[in-house]
Every structure is written in C-alpha cells, then in structure tokens.
Design an enzyme around this catalytic site. Structure first.
Site, PDB file in Angstrom:
ATOM      1  N   CYS A  90     -10.420 -24.749  -9.693  1.00 51.94           N
ATOM      2  CA  CYS A  90     -10.440 -26.000  -9.935  1.00 51.94           C
ATOM      3  C   CYS A  90      -8.961 -26.771 -10.024  1.00 51.94           C
ATOM      4  CB  CYS A  90     -11.331 -26.648 -11.066  1.00 51.94           C
ATOM      5  SG  CYS A  90     -11.233 -28.237 -11.415  1.00 51.94           S
ATOM      6  N   CYS A  93      -8.755 -29.261 -12.628  1.00 55.24           N
ATOM      7  CA  CYS A  93      -8.402 -28.587 -13.863  1.00 55.24           C
ATOM      8  C   CYS A  93      -7.057 -28.119 -13.987  1.00 55.24           C
ATOM      9  CB  CYS A  93      -9.437 -27.369 -14.011  1.00 55.24           C
ATOM     10  SG  CYS A  93     -11.136 -28.251 -13.884  1.00 55.24           S
ATOM     11  N   ASP A 484      29.571 -31.530   9.461  1.00 56.44           N
ATOM     12  CA  ASP A 484      30.999 -30.788   9.809  1.00 56.44           C
ATOM     13  C   ASP A 484      30.995 -30.169  11.077  1.00 56.44           C
ATOM     14  OD1 ASP A 484      33.411 -29.946   8.564  1.00 56.44           O
ATOM     15  OD2 ASP A 484      32.567 -27.749   8.448  1.00 56.44           O
ATOM     16  N   ASP A 675      28.473 -25.613   6.522  1.00 56.37           N
ATOM     17  CA  ASP A 675      28.237 -24.159   6.649  1.00 56.37           C
ATOM     18  C   ASP A 675      27.987 -23.536   5.261  1.00 56.37           C
ATOM     19  OD1 ASP A 675      30.811 -24.095   5.335  1.00 56.37           O
ATOM     20  OD2 ASP A 675      31.831 -23.186   7.003  1.00 56.37           O
ATOM     21  N   ASP A 679      31.989 -26.512   1.879  1.00 47.78           N
ATOM     22  CA  ASP A 679      31.331 -28.081   1.834  1.00 47.78           C
ATOM     23  C   ASP A 679      30.600 -28.354   0.700  1.00 47.78           C
ATOM     24  OD1 ASP A 679      32.212 -28.379   4.566  1.00 47.78           O
ATOM     25  OD2 ASP A 679      30.442 -27.396   5.382  1.00 47.78           O
TER      26      ASP A 679
END
Length: 782
Positions: A90, A93, A484, A675, A679
């Site tokens: 359920c 539930c 980038d 990459d 970064d």
C-alpha cells in the site's frame, strides 16, 4: 570552542549567505561557510552548551534550506540503517509509515522507497539502536500488520529468495482460487432470488471468501487507531451497501476492488523488476586466481592486487588493469553505448563491463566497496531518497485528501436528509458509500514516485546517473547551461592541425626534425608532435639535447643544429618570425639558425558538440562558455559551435564570480557542464552540476548532481529530454487521477454514479496511472 558542521546538499549561494549572517547573529558566535566544501565553521567566544548550539544552527539552516542534512563533523559518525519492508503493498500506508518514523527522536534522513520497498534512516544513537529498531518495527506493524521489517544484514540468500518466490506463486494461485470460489457464490446469488435468506447467505459467503483479509486488516487497523486505512474504508463502504440492501454491489465492489488490487500489485512488481533489471550490473562472484587454481569467491572478499579471471560472457566484478589477454567489452550497462570496446594488456577494466570474447586476467586496483559499479549502484538505488518537490507535495496531499473525502461522505450521508424536505436517508447514505470507495489516493501515491524512479532508471540505462528525482525535476526548469571548454566542448588533447613550411623546406622535414627534438619530452605538445610523425624516431641521430626552460629545445640532428620552441627561442638566436594570425600554439623550427617553419598545435572540438548545442538552442536553452584559454581561441570555439555568450582568460575564482552574477540576474535555473575534476567550485554553485566522462572518474561521480558516464555532449540533451518526458508523464498522472476522482465524486454526490464506477475511479485509475508511469523507461523515442 571551535566546531565544524557539514551542510550536505547545500547548493544555494544566496541561502548560505543568509545562514551565515543569522548564525553570526547568535551571541558569542563567529561563523563562516565554505560553499565549496559545504562546511560551516563555528568559533565561540563565550560558554555555550554544545548540543544546544548545534540545534540552534540546525534550526537556522532548515529555515532557509529544509532539505539540507546538518551533520556534526566531530560527533560520532552517523549509523546508516537500511531495511526491507517485505510485503508492503500500500503506497499510501508507506507514506504514513515514513511520516511516523520521521517523528521519532534521534532519527534523520528517513526515507521509504515504495518501488524497492526500502526504508533508510540515519542515527547517532548507537547505544539505543535495538530500541530504535523495536520502535520502527512497531510503527510498521501498527500501520501494516502483515509487513515484515528485515534489516540489511538479515537479507535473505538467493536460495531463500527463490523459495519466497515459490511461496509467492502459491499465494497468488490461492488468491485466484479464492476469487473463483467467491465469484461462483456471487453469480449464484444473482440468479437465486428465493428465499431471500438464501440469497443473502450466498452473497455473505461470497463477501467473506473474497474480502476476509480486508475485513481482518480493517479490524486490526481500528485496534491500532488507523481509521483512515484503505481496508477500513472499503469495509465500511461495502458493509454499508449490505445495510441498504444492495447485496450484489457490496460483494461486487469488494470483488472488483480486490481483483484491481491484485493486478495493481502485479503491475507494480513488474515495474519494480523492470527498473531493477536496468540496474542489474552487480556481479555475483569473482574468479580468483591462486597459483594453478581458480576459486569462485564473492566480489567483496577480493583484495587489492589480487588477480581475477574473467571468461567470455561474464561480468567484470571489480575495477582493475588487464595483465593478460585481449577481448571486447560490452559497456552498455554503464555508458549506454551499444558498440563494443576493444581492450588489451594495460587497458582499464571496470566492474559492470561484460566480457564478450577472450579470456582475460585482471589485477584488481580497488576493493569492491570503492569500485565504479558499487558507487553507481549506491547512487542509483539511493536516488529515490532525494525526493522531487512534486513527490513531497503528493505525499502531503494524500495525508489530507482521505480525511477530507471521508468527512465529506459523513456530511453527504446525514446533512441533506436533515435539510432537504423529502430526501431519502437510504439514497444519500448510498451516495456517501461511493465517496468512501474513492477516498484512497493510491493512484497518485504509487504512480508519481514510480514515474520519477522510472526516469532515473531510464537515464541509467543510457549511461546518465541522476543522483535524485529532485535533480531530474530541477533539470526540466533549466533555461541556461554554462559549459567549460577544455575537455568538455573540446577533446582536451593537443594535436597537430597545420604545418607551415618556409621556402626551401618541406612539411615532412619540419615534422621529422621536430619529432626527433621532442623525442625525450613527455609534455603534451611534444607527445602530439611525435604522434603526428608516423615514421620511426632514430635516437642515434639526435644528440646533445638541451631543454631550455620556458623556451624549447635544441639538438644536433643528422649533423645539423635544430631549434624547436616558442617565439622567444627564435628571438634568442636572432631570427625574425613572420606574424601569423592563428588560434592555437605555434611551435617554431629553425635548422642551422635559419627559420624553417612552424607547427600549429591546437585542441580539437568534439565531433558531436555542434549538434548538442544546436539541439539545446532548439529547446530554448541559452548557452554560455567559460574558459581559462585566450580570448581569441575561446571566441572561435564559441563561434564555431553557435554558443550565445563567451567569457575567456578566467582563473577558477573568476569562473565562480561570473557564475554568481549569472545566478543573480537569472530567475530560472542554471546548469554547469564540466569534467568534474577541476570544476568543483562552479559545480557547487550551479543549480544542477553535470560532470562529463564519469566512467572511471571518482571525482566526477562525487562532484556532480548528474554524471554523464561517457564523454558525449549529446547526453546532456538526452538527460533534458528524459527530464521533460518524466515531468510530462508525472503531471499526466496527477491530472488524470485527480480529474477522474473529482468527476466521480461529483457524479456520486448527484446520484449519477454507482459503486461499480467508483471502483474504476479507484483501482482502475491506479492501474492506468502505473502503466503510464512506466512509459518513461522507454527512452528510445524522447
């Protein structure tokens, strides 16, 4: 006192500023937030209760960012608990169980994934762990008495699971027999009208046979004060039908409700299995090489530097390096790529790859827990714990929907007969029973998480890891994508693009002497020159090699003095170099102090980059390029690809500053594609961080919200299409389920619908919504 607090999930720079300001406003507290490491550092100048201060900080953080996990770095490590709720069928539930467990003291990050039936939570209270388990199990059994709470370390063996499947098959067979018997008595009651007592008896027998389990669970729910359970409401509705003399409807509604539930469970199980099959990349065993013997052992037991054997058709169980043999790998489970990848000695092999042809030996480089396959499985399986706002709304909505409809049913049963002259209590009572049948929001509570989970699974099939359905939902709202340059839009590898020869010299000669000059260098530019020269480098011809830092190299080659380097090296030997407007790095070559020519070295734009940018622009996405490269080079790349805006010659901190400006001026969400290695600061600032080339890169998997396992930019477009498709299907289900229920509530209130239609509005709608949710996994047509 000095303290460090981790703020896991904090991505909003503006929110971090507000949090920092409010924490600093606390008496005697100095605070500083590092958004890159997601760490809050506290320093107190007066005495503070450590726990009380932590709770104050936690309250401030959650005021601005409710979904951020606040973790005391110096406290004992949180214990992560995972359990299976076996037999949970359920969805509504499941939401109630999750809410009740979240209310327990000392538990954090409580989440139930109905699709996989997994319950996860963390606690710092190791001493009372048994008491916590008892409390959680008590909550589960209070709301769902037949559901078992099985801890992860108690998970069953494959033999036990096979036995359970056999038992499940028997249970389903018994259900079908019970349905058949109930239908037999039901049909008999429809044809045997006399005497009335026999008719009632036939319908009552059919009712008890068909709905016995529902009635039992209803009474158990009442004892546990669960008055709004689906079982209780269905029992009241069908019993009400008997009270008003509608025996066939009382039995028929219970029968069709249970048949609908039966098919609904089958549909959910099928969906669950389909999604889990997509992610079935976990190898069961490894073939460990010990001398002349091959032992079949569990992947977890293999140690770093052990040698394993992988036969054709087997999955590679752990990450490592091939030390013997050659083969082809099917990498589709991890990358989504259909073409096999040829491998040989010294190539990398990752867990989850499938060996297609030759027998190979691999030297293991990582334990299973740190392997690529383990990290991917953990990410995808835990993705459902990061719920989308739509999921959270539906869960909250389900909590109020059922009580509202039930109280509406009570009002419908008794108010009109009191206020409307001549109104029949029987008629209005019957209409109220229709409300009760439609009162369960299961169609929504099942199909919405299933839709998002299917989206995450479908993306995984394509080699796109989405760390949570919240990121999938947010990706749809992205209107600006920042890229980038190096390694993202370009290959990130230098290559010879052009050779410019002066009069009297050939291109072959210039390349040959340059390759010999760079023969001992490992610099990327030197490597690109040696790669472009396809002939054999004779080291005997290259003598007296001198590397001049920041200038280049000089050698004696075949009786000639060779200078290879930049313009400053040429200036130092008194040569005038003609000006050349080029985009890239020029390596100049002089032979016996005479200028011979130059070699243009440049990065290469990825072949699919142009198509990816074009597709994004067609989707209405604004594209921006951030680069640390020269302005001319960055502008040329942006122009070639059709990128809208470019910022060049940036240091890492400059990229962060520009990204902050973009966020402030942009009301829509912004994504960053990089990459994932250098970064991290920008990825942390972005609403959605997307890392390219995640296969084999732990940094990329850790850094981003979405990880593209291969290196193809078109996967960014694919991810956005999956996000859009998921959103469309989820909202189709919301509108369809609420719309149908609203129509039948109105029809029921006006006496224009019967309980038969009401059952369709409940279980029928759920079945259709589940089937619709699974369309998101079919990612061939996006």
């Amino acid at each position: 006192m000095e303290k460090e607090i981790l703020l896991e999930g904090l991505d909003c720079a503006n929110c971090s500023v507000k949090i920092e300001k409010e924490v600093n406003a606390l008496e005697g507290v100095e605070a500083n937030i590092n958004l890159v490491t997601k760490t809050l550092r506290l320093k107190t100048t007066i005495n503070h209760d450590e726990r009380e201060l932590f709770e104050q900080v936690k309250s401030i953080v959650h005021k601005h960012e409710p979904d951020v996990d606040v973790i005391d770095k110096h406290a004992s490590k949180a214990i992560e608990i995972e359990a299976t709720l076996e037999g949970l069928s359920c969805a509504n539930c499941a939401a109630k169980i999750e809410k009740a467990i979240q209310a327990l003291d000392g538990l954090d990050n409580v989440s139930i994934d109905f699709v996989s039936k997994k319950l996860r939570f963390t606690t710092m209270n190791e001493k009372q762990i048994q008491q916590i388990h008892a409390q959680v199990e008590g909550i589960v059994h209070t709301i769902e008495p037949d559901t078992k709470y099985i801890l992860k370390h108690e998970q069953k063996s494959s033999l036990q699971r096979a036995f359970d499947l056999k038992q499940l098959g028997k249970h389903q067979f018994n259900q079908i027999i019970r349905f058949g018997t109930g239908i037999l008595f039901f049909v008999s009651g429809l044809f045997i009208k006399e005497p009335p007592l026999l008719e009632l008896s036939l319908f009552l027998i059919a009712y008890v046979i068909v709905g016995g389990d529902i009635i039992r669970k209803a009474f158990q729910g009442v004892l546990n004060k669960q008055f709004f359970s689906e079982n209780f409401l269905m029992t009241i509705a069908t019993t009400g039908a008997f009270i008003v003399g509608e025996y066939p409807e009382g039995v028929g509604v219970m029968l069709f409700y249970l048949v609908g539930e039966f098919f609904q469970d089958l549909a959910v199980d099928h969906s669950r299995n389909s999604i889990q099959d997509l992610m079935d990349i976990r190898p069961d065993t490894a073939n460990l090489v010990q001398g002349d013997r091959i032992l079949s052992v569990s992947a977890e037991s293999v140690q770093v530097h052990d040698i394993i054997l992988v036969r054709p058709g087997e999955k590679v169980p752990l990450d490592g390096r091939i030390i013997e043999g050659s083969s082809s790998f099917d990498t589709s489970h991890l990358t989504g790529e259909s073409l096999p990848r040829d491998v040989t000695v010294d190539d990398q092999a990752l867990g989850g790859f499938v060996n297609l042809s030759g027998v190979i030996k691999i030297k293991v480089s990582k334990p299973f827990a740190e392997s690529t396959v383990a990290k991917i499985l953990d990410l995808v399986q835990n993705a459902s714990s990061r719920k989308a706002k739509t999921e959270q709304f539906i869960t909250r909505f389900a909590m109020v929907y059922t009580p509202i409809v039930v109280f509406g049913a009570l009002a419908l049963a008794f108010i009109p007969p009191l206020l409307i002259p001549g109104a029949s209590l029987y008629d209005w009572f019957y209409r109220a029973m229709i409300f009760l049948v439609i009162s369960c929001p299961c169609a929504l509570v099942i199909s919405i998480p299933l839709g998002f989970f299917g989206g995450v699974g479908g993306a995984s099939k394509r080699g796109i890891l989405v760390k949570g359905s919240n990121y999938l939902e947010a990706l749809r709202k992205v209107k600006t994508i920042v890229f980038d340059k190096t390694g993202t839009l370009t290959e990130g590898k230098f290559s010879v693009h052009k050779i410019i020869a002066e009069d009297g010299y050939s291109e072959d000669e210039i390349l040959r002497v340059a390759a010999h000059a760079e023969s001992h260098s490992t610099h990327p530019i030197a490597s690109s020159i040696k790669k472009a020269y396809r002939g054999r480098i004779d080291l005997n011809l290259a003598t007296e090699i001198k590397e001049l830092a920041g200038l280049g190299v000089t050698i004696h080659y075949d009786g000639k003095i060779i200078h290879v380097g930049n313009h400053r090296l040429m200036d130092s030997i008194g040569l005038q170099i003609p000006k050349q407007a080029v985009l890239g790095t020029l390596i100049h070559v002089a032979i016996d102090h005479a200028y011979a020519g130059s070699i243009l070295i440049a990065d290469t734009i990825k072949k699919e980059a142009k198509q990816a940018i074009t597709d994004l622009k067609q989707m209405g996405i604004r594209t921006i390029l951030l680069s640390g490269d020269l302005k001319g080079i960055a502008s040329q790349v942006a122009s070639d690809l059709g990128i809208d805006e470019v910022h060049a010659e940036l240091l890492p901190q400059d990229k962060v500053a520009i990204f902050e400006q973009l966020n402030m001026s942009n009301k829509d969400k912004t994504a960053f594609v990089g990459d994932g290695i250098n970064d991290a600061p920008v990825l942390a600032r972005a609403d959605i961080g997307i890392a390219m080339g995640g296969l084999g890169s732990d940094a990329a998997i850790e850094a981003a919200d979405i990880v593209i396992m291969n290196d193809e930019l078109t996967q960014v477009v694919t991810a956005m299409k999956i996000a859009n498709k998921t959103h469309t299907i989820v909202y189709q289900n919301i509108v369809f389920a609420l719309g149908v229920k609203a129509i039948f509530l109105v029809l029921g209130a006006f006496g224009l619908a019967s309980m038969w239609e009401a059952v369709f509005a409940d279980t029928g709608v759920a079945l259709i919504a589940i089937a619709n949710a699974m369309r998101v996994m079919r990612t061939r047509k996006l």
